[in-house]
Design a protein around this motif. Structure first.
Motif: not given
Length: 187
Positions: A129-133
């Motif tokens: 999630g952090l990486l996609q964000g």
């Protein structure tokens, strides 16, 4: 700079952990020890904010941003578990508490491994999630290939953990012969 912060967060985690446990069990101040242990999530919050600010200020997405995301994901998945595990061992060693239970064999060990997989799943979900964000945040303005490679790394770790758990399920570890005899003799 981000790598130094990640290292500082890791060192800070262990320093706070050791300090909190020392205060709880050696200095006999459990409330103060618990307060120190509760400060640990602040380290990850600082890392998250600094990583976001670095990207906001035009920092090129790199492996350091990916490592920061995986570190935060790992902490979400395993941080509380690690603190609790070490707290039980410290209570046993330093305060005369009961020996911590451990699942070494059979079905109990397989269940334990699947619980670890669930923690890995939680950590991987946070990291993904952090990486996609971050990928959406920087958009087309930057090369996000390094961030995507960290996403694949998180998925590979999740897959490896699943294989490990499956092996304990399919081929459960048996206690040594001496322990099996002791278990058979107990009423």
């Amino acid at each position: 700079m981000l790598v130094a912060l990640i290292v500082a967060c890791e060192v800070g985690f262990w320093v706070l952990l050791a300090g909190g446990l020392a205060l709880r069990y050696l200095a006999k101040t459990p409330r103060l020890g618990a307060a120190v242990l509760l400060c640990e999530p602040l380290l990850e919050l600082v890392l998250l904010v600094v990583t976001a600010v670095d990207l906001k200020n035009g920092g090129e997405p790199s492996w350091t941003h990916g490592l920061a995301a995986l570190y935060i994901g790992y902490t979400v998945g395993y941080g509380h578990y690690t603190v609790k595990w070490l707290d039980r061992h410290a209570a046993h060693r330093l305060a005369g508490g009961p020996k911590p239970p451990g699942a070494k064999y059979g079905r109990a060990r397989a269940v334990h491994e699947w619980k670890l997989w669930t923690r890995t799943l939680a950590g991987a979900a946070v990291a993904l999630g952090l990486l996609q964000g971050a990928i959406w945040y920087v958009g087309d303005a930057a090369d996000t290939g390094s961030l995507q490679s960290w996403q694949y790394a998180a998925l590979r770790v999740l897959g490896i953990q699943a294989v490990i758990a499956a092996t304990y399920t399919l081929w459960p570890r048996k206690p040594p012969a001496a322990e099996r005899r002791d278990l058979a003799d107990t009423p």
